[in-house]
Write an enzyme that holds these catalytic residues in place. Structure first.
Site, PDB file in Angstrom:
ATOM      1  N   HIS A  46       1.463   4.307  -2.913  1.00 25.85           N
ATOM      2  CA  HIS A  46       1.227   5.721  -2.645  1.00 25.85           C
ATOM      3  C   HIS A  46       2.497   6.569  -2.752  1.00 25.85           C
ATOM      4  CE1 HIS A  46      -2.661   4.194  -1.598  1.00 25.85           C
ATOM      5  NE2 HIS A  46      -3.084   5.445  -1.735  1.00 25.85           N
ATOM      6  N   TRP A  52      -7.578   2.895 -10.532  1.00 26.17           N
ATOM      7  CA  TRP A  52      -6.819   2.957  -9.275  1.00 26.17           C
ATOM      8  C   TRP A  52      -7.494   2.107  -8.198  1.00 26.17           C
ATOM      9  CZ3 TRP A  52      -2.172   4.520  -7.652  1.00 26.17           C
ATOM     10  CH2 TRP A  52      -1.964   4.661  -6.276  1.00 26.17           C
ATOM     11  N   TYR A  54       0.831  -1.200   0.000  1.00 22.67           N
ATOM     12  CA  TYR A  54       0.000   0.000   0.000  1.00 22.67           C
ATOM     13  C   TYR A  54       0.871   1.257   0.000  1.00 22.67           C
ATOM     14  CZ  TYR A  54      -3.426   3.469   1.391  1.00 22.67           C
ATOM     15  OH  TYR A  54      -4.219   4.597   1.432  1.00 22.67           O
TER      16      TYR A  54
END
Length: 122
Positions: free
Chosen positions: A22, A75, A18
């Site tokens: 990002h 996304w 994750y």
């Protein structure tokens, strides 16, 4: 401008994946968020818990725009395997939005001094 906070939850073992995603948010997704007037968007993590905070003129309208956005759909498809349900998410909630219980606006006076100016943080 609305200040909005909500929660998400990462599956165990998916935290690094994750965070890596990002570190490389797609420029076209950032442009889309800017087009929808999102600003000051931050994501904080503690273990599996995520706390997301942003400014937007109308959060409900933002959700509608994002639902129709091709780049956001791609996304979300990439991110979906990284999430597990937020424990107290109600069936009719699109996200686990948090209720604001306190807000202290900043002192924007040009003559104000910061705590470090007064020696408090030194």
């Amino acid at each position: 401008m609305q200040r909005v906070a909500f929660q998400l939850r990462i599956r165990p073992g998916k935290e690094e994946e994750y965070e890596e995603a990002h570190r490389h948010v797609w420029p076209e997704l950032l442009q889309e968020l800017e087009r929808f007037e999102v600003s000051d968007y931050s994501i904080f993590r503690r273990g599996q818990q995520l706390f997301l905070y942003l400014h937007v003129p109308d959060f409900d309208q933002l959700l509608k725009h994002l639902a129709a956005s091709d780049v956001n759909e791609r996304w979300q498809r990439e991110m979906a395997p990284l999430f597990e349900p937020v424990p107290d998410l109600a069936a009719n909630e699109p996200v686990a939005r948090m209720q604001e219980v306190f807000f202290m606006p900043g002192n924007r006076s040009p003559s104000s001094s910061s705590p470090s100016d007064k020696g408090i943080l030194e």
